[in-house]
Each structure stands twice: as C-alpha cells, then as structure tokens.
Design a protein around this motif. Structure first.
Motif, PDB file in Angstrom:
ATOM      1  N   LEU A   9      17.922  -1.880  24.951  1.00 24.13           N
ATOM      2  CA  LEU A   9      18.306  -1.892  26.359  1.00 24.13           C
ATOM      3  C   LEU A   9      19.125  -0.652  26.709  1.00 24.13           C
ATOM      4  O   LEU A   9      18.904  -0.017  27.749  1.00 24.13           O
ATOM      5  N   LYS A  10      20.061  -0.297  25.841  1.00 23.84           N
ATOM      6  CA  LYS A  10      20.888   0.890  26.098  1.00 23.84           C
ATOM      7  C   LYS A  10      20.054   2.152  26.105  1.00 23.84           C
ATOM      8  O   LYS A  10      20.258   3.043  26.953  1.00 23.84           O
ATOM      9  N   ASP A  11      19.116   2.262  25.166  1.00 19.98           N
ATOM     10  CA  ASP A  11      18.290   3.470  25.093  1.00 19.98           C
ATOM     11  C   ASP A  11      17.425   3.625  26.346  1.00 19.98           C
ATOM     12  O   ASP A  11      17.250   4.741  26.860  1.00 19.98           O
ATOM     13  N   GLN A  12      16.870   2.525  26.831  1.00 15.33           N
ATOM     14  CA  GLN A  12      16.047   2.589  28.041  1.00 15.33           C
ATOM     15  C   GLN A  12      16.881   2.929  29.260  1.00 15.33           C
ATOM     16  O   GLN A  12      16.475   3.725  30.118  1.00 15.33           O
ATOM     17  N   LEU A  13      18.070   2.363  29.333  1.00 14.65           N
ATOM     18  CA  LEU A  13      18.935   2.620  30.486  1.00 14.65           C
ATOM     19  C   LEU A  13      19.482   4.052  30.454  1.00 14.65           C
ATOM     20  O   LEU A  13      19.769   4.633  31.507  1.00 14.65           O
ATOM     21  N   ALA A  14      19.604   4.612  29.255  1.00 16.99           N
ATOM     22  CA  ALA A  14      20.126   5.981  29.129  1.00 16.99           C
ATOM     23  C   ALA A  14      19.234   7.000  29.823  1.00 16.99           C
ATOM     24  O   ALA A  14      19.708   8.069  30.229  1.00 16.99           O
ATOM     25  N   SER A  15      17.948   6.687  29.976  1.00 19.14           N
ATOM     26  CA  SER A  15      17.036   7.626  30.632  1.00 19.14           C
ATOM     27  C   SER A  15      17.430   7.881  32.080  1.00 19.14           C
ATOM     28  O   SER A  15      17.107   8.936  32.645  1.00 19.14           O
ATOM     29  N   MET A  16      18.124   6.930  32.708  1.00 17.73           N
ATOM     30  CA  MET A  16      18.578   7.126  34.085  1.00 17.73           C
ATOM     31  C   MET A  16      19.650   8.212  34.166  1.00 17.73           C
ATOM     32  O   MET A  16      19.871   8.783  35.234  1.00 17.73           O
ATOM     33  N   GLY A  18      19.476  10.856  32.123  1.00 16.25           N
ATOM     34  CA  GLY A  18      18.863  12.068  31.590  1.00 16.25           C
ATOM     35  C   GLY A  18      18.896  12.195  30.089  1.00 16.25           C
ATOM     36  O   GLY A  18      18.715  13.300  29.569  1.00 16.25           O
ATOM     37  N   ALA A  19      19.112  11.091  29.365  1.00 16.00           N
ATOM     38  CA  ALA A  19      19.169  11.147  27.904  1.00 16.00           C
ATOM     39  C   ALA A  19      17.979  10.403  27.307  1.00 16.00           C
ATOM     40  O   ALA A  19      17.473   9.440  27.889  1.00 16.00           O
ATOM     41  N   ASP A  20      17.534  10.852  26.143  1.00 13.90           N
ATOM     42  CA  ASP A  20      16.436  10.167  25.452  1.00 13.90           C
ATOM     43  C   ASP A  20      16.935   8.891  24.770  1.00 13.90           C
ATOM     44  O   ASP A  20      16.201   7.907  24.669  1.00 13.90           O
ATOM     45  N   GLU A  21      18.166   8.924  24.269  1.00 14.79           N
ATOM     46  CA  GLU A  21      18.767   7.767  23.619  1.00 14.79           C
ATOM     47  C   GLU A  21      20.215   7.642  24.077  1.00 14.79           C
ATOM     48  O   GLU A  21      20.843   8.616  24.488  1.00 14.79           O
ATOM     49  N   PRO A 208      28.204   7.827  39.822  1.00 11.45           N
ATOM     50  CA  PRO A 208      28.049   8.969  40.733  1.00 11.45           C
ATOM     51  C   PRO A 208      27.163  10.083  40.190  1.00 11.45           C
ATOM     52  O   PRO A 208      26.693  10.926  40.962  1.00 11.45           O
ATOM     53  N   ARG A 209      26.909  10.092  38.883  1.00  8.36           N
ATOM     54  CA  ARG A 209      26.100  11.171  38.306  1.00  8.36           C
ATOM     55  C   ARG A 209      24.606  10.895  38.426  1.00  8.36           C
ATOM     56  O   ARG A 209      23.799  11.775  38.161  1.00  8.36           O
ATOM     57  N   TYR A 210      24.258   9.651  38.824  1.00 11.16           N
ATOM     58  CA  TYR A 210      22.823   9.380  38.982  1.00 11.16           C
ATOM     59  C   TYR A 210      22.380   9.909  40.339  1.00 11.16           C
ATOM     60  O   TYR A 210      22.866   9.488  41.396  1.00 11.16           O
ATOM     61  N   ASN A 211      21.464  10.845  40.335  1.00 14.97           N
ATOM     62  CA  ASN A 211      21.002  11.454  41.584  1.00 14.97           C
ATOM     63  C   ASN A 211      19.495  11.365  41.734  1.00 14.97           C
ATOM     64  O   ASN A 211      18.873  12.206  42.376  1.00 14.97           O
ATOM     65  N   GLY A 212      18.887  10.349  41.120  1.00 12.05           N
ATOM     66  CA  GLY A 212      17.446  10.178  41.225  1.00 12.05           C
ATOM     67  C   GLY A 212      17.014   9.838  42.641  1.00 12.05           C
ATOM     68  O   GLY A 212      17.798   9.343  43.456  1.00 12.05           O
ATOM     69  N   ALA A 213      15.754  10.101  42.923  1.00 14.61           N
ATOM     70  CA  ALA A 213      15.221   9.853  44.268  1.00 14.61           C
ATOM     71  C   ALA A 213      14.623   8.455  44.412  1.00 14.61           C
ATOM     72  O   ALA A 213      14.073   8.133  45.459  1.00 14.61           O
ATOM     73  N   ASN A 214      14.723   7.654  43.362  1.00 11.90           N
ATOM     74  CA  ASN A 214      14.068   6.341  43.390  1.00 11.90           C
ATOM     75  C   ASN A 214      15.066   5.186  43.527  1.00 11.90           C
ATOM     76  O   ASN A 214      14.838   4.098  43.025  1.00 11.90           O
ATOM     77  N   LYS A 215      16.206   5.425  44.172  1.00 13.97           N
ATOM     78  CA  LYS A 215      17.217   4.378  44.287  1.00 13.97           C
ATOM     79  C   LYS A 215      16.693   3.156  45.032  1.00 13.97           C
ATOM     80  O   LYS A 215      16.949   2.014  44.640  1.00 13.97           O
ATOM     81  N   GLU A 216      15.967   3.379  46.110  1.00 12.64           N
ATOM     82  CA  GLU A 216      15.444   2.252  46.881  1.00 12.64           C
ATOM     83  C   GLU A 216      14.472   1.429  46.048  1.00 12.64           C
ATOM     84  O   GLU A 216      14.461   0.199  46.118  1.00 12.64           O
ATOM     85  N   PHE A 217      13.649   2.095  45.250  1.00 19.49           N
ATOM     86  CA  PHE A 217      12.699   1.384  44.393  1.00 19.49           C
ATOM     87  C   PHE A 217      13.435   0.528  43.363  1.00 19.49           C
ATOM     88  O   PHE A 217      13.081  -0.627  43.126  1.00 19.49           O
ATOM     89  N   ILE A 218      14.483   1.090  42.750  1.00 23.70           N
ATOM     90  CA  ILE A 218      15.252   0.349  41.748  1.00 23.70           C
ATOM     91  C   ILE A 218      15.916  -0.867  42.382  1.00 23.70           C
ATOM     92  O   ILE A 218      15.906  -1.967  41.816  1.00 23.70           O
ATOM     93  N   LEU A 219      16.486  -0.687  43.568  1.00 26.68           N
ATOM     94  CA  LEU A 219      17.123  -1.810  44.253  1.00 26.68           C
ATOM     95  C   LEU A 219      16.113  -2.877  44.623  1.00 26.68           C
ATOM     96  O   LEU A 219      16.391  -4.080  44.543  1.00 26.68           O
TER      97      LEU A 219
END
Length: 250
Positions: A9-16, A18-21, A208-219
């Motif tokens: 779970l942590k590794d998958q969430l880390a991609s948000m 910008g990390a691989d793990e 605050p460091r998450y600046n992806g353009a898919n916030k609405e999709f995630i919500l």
C-alpha cells in the motif's frame, strides 16, 4: 495472489509523490503515507455516515462476580452493538447512563413549597441503596475516572449482580494501526484496493507537494469507494421470516 500488505500500500501511494517505492522518500513523507493509509483503514471500520460494516464488530465476554457492578472493555471498543446477553438468563435492556440508574433507585418523597405559599412546588426525591439482584439493564460509560491515561469503555449492570454472571456481546471496534511492512488490513476480499486504497489516495491530496492534474478523478474514485462501503453493512441481505403460502386451487 494479491499483495495486501502495508508495504504494498505504501509503495503504491508513494507514486503520488513521484517515487517508485516508499523507501525512496524521506522519513517525514513515509510517515505521511502511513498516516493516510491508517486513516483510510479506520474509516472502513467507522464510516462518516455511521453505517458500520459487520466486520467492524468484535465478540467479547465479560465476567462479573457477586456485587461487581462494572467491568472494563478494551480501549479499541467504541460502542456496544445489538443486545448483550446475560448468559443463562436472557437479553439485557439498555439504560442511557449512570443518571438513569440513579432515577431507577430513587422514589418520590414529597413536594417542597415555600413558606410564603407562593411559587412552584419542587418535588423531593429519596435515593435508595443500589439493588442487588439479577441484572436487567446495562449501560456504557467512558468518562475519565480521574486516573485514566486513555479512554476506557466500562460496561455496567443494574441491579448489581447477586451472584457470578457472564455477559456476551458484540462491540464496534477501531482497528489497531498498521505498523509493520507485513501487516495486512482486516477487511474482506479485495476491498483493500477497491475501497481502502482510493480513500487513502484522497487523504493524501492534502499534501501540499502533490500537484497532479487528476485531483478531481481521485476524489471521485474515493466517493465511489465510500458508496460501495455503504452496501457492505451486512453480509446477509435477506431478512425477515420465510413465509410459505398454499397454492391456489388446493
């Protein structure tokens, strides 16, 4: 087999972020991931709408000695569900709290009226000693008794037991935090990724460091996950007695 471990779970969430793990992130960010995952885990047990799934309940037995009015439940308990049973005697009826016990064992004595004769009558009550008999009622009280270091739910019986009794009950609980990499959430089937993970993603959006353009999709995905969680309140969908009727013509 799907990997439902805390580390996965942590590794998958880390991609948000910008990390691989998750191990590639600094400790402060790893802690943030753990907080979001555990928040989502607790929400699966204690949804905002209050419609708890049945897996959020745990079976407990409490033993009461003669004249023992109360017993502590584990700190993980938030409330008692359904009807507790006094083993060998029958179900217990709920009371609203210790104040209700005081009312039950109090009797009306007289009306007080001012010597002037004016004003309202004020009822006066006399409090009896607590009864010692077969318990009929129960209530929970988690107020601090002065030395509590954490919130302790206490289960009380009234009347005070006249002999040893055992109480069986199901209580709503909050799960312990996931902490070790190999820990797995205790929820059914593949709901870890279908429900819990989308909720964790939505909670990480506050970083605050998450600046992806898919916030609405995630919500939106998190909202769908919460709606699906509502459909899993009970595993038994058919309720009520099965009624057989005679066919027409017989």
């Amino acid at each position: 087999m799907v990997d439902n471990s805390f580390l996965a779970l942590k590794d998958q969430l880390a991609s948000m972020l910008g990390a691989d793990e998750s191990a590639d992130l600094p400790p402060v960010d790893q802690n943030r991931l753990e907080i979001c995952i555990n928040q989502a885990y607790r929400e699966c047990y204690n949804p905002v709408d209050g419609k708890r799934p049945m897996w959020a309940q745990k079976y407990f037995t409490l033993s009461f000695d003669r004249e023992q009015a109360g017993a502590d439940l584990p700190a993980e308990v938030t409330s008692v569900d359904k009807i507790p049973e006094l083993v060998g005697e029958g179900p217990l009826s709920p009371m609203t709290g210790p104040e209700a016990e005081i009312k039950i064992r109090s009797i009306f004595a007289w009306d007080f009226r001012a010597s002037s004769g004016r004003g309202l009558n004020f009822p006066h009550y006399k409090e009896n000693e607590p009864e010692v008999d077969r318990p009929i009622w129960y209530y929970l009280d988690n107020r601090d008794q002065g030395t509590d270091q954490q919130v302790i739910p206490r289960f009380y019986l009234y009347p005070i037991p006249d002999k040893a009794y055992t109480v069986e009950l199901y209580a709503n609980v909050i799960p312990s935090n996931l902490s070790l990499d190999e820990d797995t959430p205790r929820i059914p089937a593949d709901l870890v990724w279908d429900i819990m993970f989308p909720i964790a993603q939505a909670k990480l959006l506050s970083d605050p460091r998450y600046n992806g353009a898919n916030k609405e999709f995630i919500l939106r995905m998190a909202d769908e996950a919460r709606k699906r969680l509502r459909t899993l309140v009970t595993p038994q969908k058919h309720k009520g007695s099965l009624r057989l009727t005679r066919r027409v013509g017989w």
